[in-house]
Write an enzyme that holds these catalytic residues in place. Structure first.
Site, PDB file in Angstrom:
ATOM      1  N   ASP A   1       0.861  -1.184   0.000  1.00  0.00           N
ATOM      2  CA  ASP A   1       0.000   0.000   0.000  1.00  0.00           C
ATOM      3  C   ASP A   1       0.896   1.232   0.000  1.00  0.00           C
ATOM      4  OD1 ASP A   1       0.850  -0.103   2.665  1.00  0.00           O
ATOM      5  OD2 ASP A   1      -1.115   0.348   3.511  1.00  0.00           O
ATOM      6  N   PRO A   2       0.337   2.423  -0.204  1.00  0.00           N
ATOM      7  CA  PRO A   2       1.189   3.612  -0.350  1.00  0.00           C
ATOM      8  C   PRO A   2       1.968   3.947   0.925  1.00  0.00           C
ATOM      9  CG  PRO A   2      -1.029   4.019  -1.194  1.00  0.00           C
ATOM     10  CD  PRO A   2      -1.078   2.718  -0.449  1.00  0.00           C
TER      11      PRO A   2
END
Length: 228
Positions: A65-66
């Protein structure tokens, strides 16, 4: 149907965008962005797809995920904007790149030169709450990114680089009869010494591409860049 991605990914992912599950994800994100600090900025959510159209993809580097710290996330796995300090995982990626191919680390983390050559920098989950890693898991992003990976797999001729256990789970939707998988531990400081260092993903990817009749990637990044 509103255009969310301005290339052929829009058509590929249209069935997902029109699904009830995506409607739920959209409602969730609308509330999250209105009430919390969420990364990346809303207009960068689909940046990985914007940078690398479906028909151009030759390699997928799959993240989880970011980045969840300020100014880091740009909507492409492992990349950060010019002028932002290199996160530890990216520092380790650069160390392995130097060990593998001899390219010294550059002083930025803007990986668009890879994306321009057909490297899709995809996270399994495309948004995150500030300071809360994995906070947007299981809200619908996984179905969209599974659909993207499955579409590439069906097309064939793609090398999937899977770092870490979350990425390795995506192997279930990849047809290895017409694609290649290169998997190892994650480049994070917690796991890089348990199989990432020494895995030579860059040279192995190029060897796999050449075996499939594709041109190799030039993994050497330019020293100076500016954000799009």
């Amino acid at each position: 149907m509103k255009t969310l991605i301005h290339n052929d990914w829009q058509t590929v992912l249209e069935p997902v965008f029109e699904s009830p599950e995506y409607a739920q994800l959209h409602a969730f994100l609308k509330e999250e962005y209105a009430t919390k600090t969420i990364y990346p900025e809303m207009h960068h959510i689909f940046q990985a797809f914007e940078w690398t159209p479906f028909h151009d993809v030759k390699v997928v580097i799959l993240g989880q995920d970011p980045y969840h710290n300020p100014r880091q996330a740009v909507g492409a796995s492992f990349a950060v904007a010019p002028g932002v300090a290199l996160p530890p995982s990216l520092q380790n990626i650069y160390k392995e790149l130097q060990s593998d191919l001899g390219y010294p680390p550059v002083h930025h983390g803007y990986l668009k030169a890879w994306a321009d050559q057909g490297v899709l920098l995809l996270n399994a989950v495309l948004t995150v709450q500030a300071g809360e890693a994995y906070s947007h898991q299981n809200h619908g992003w996984e179905e969209l990114t599974d659909a993207a990976i499955a579409a590439l797999s069906a097309r064939g001729g793609v090398v999937f680089i899977l770092w870490g256990n979350a990425a390795k789970k995506k192997a279930a939707v990849i047809d290895t009869s017409k694609n290649a998988i290169i998997a190892s531990a994650h480049p994070s400081p917690l796991s890089a010494s348990r199989g990432f260092f020494g895995s030579r993903p860059f040279s192995r990817t190029n060897a796999a591409l050449e075996k499939m009749g594709e041109a190799p990637i030039n993994w050497q990044l330019p020293e100076t860049v500016k954000a799009d």
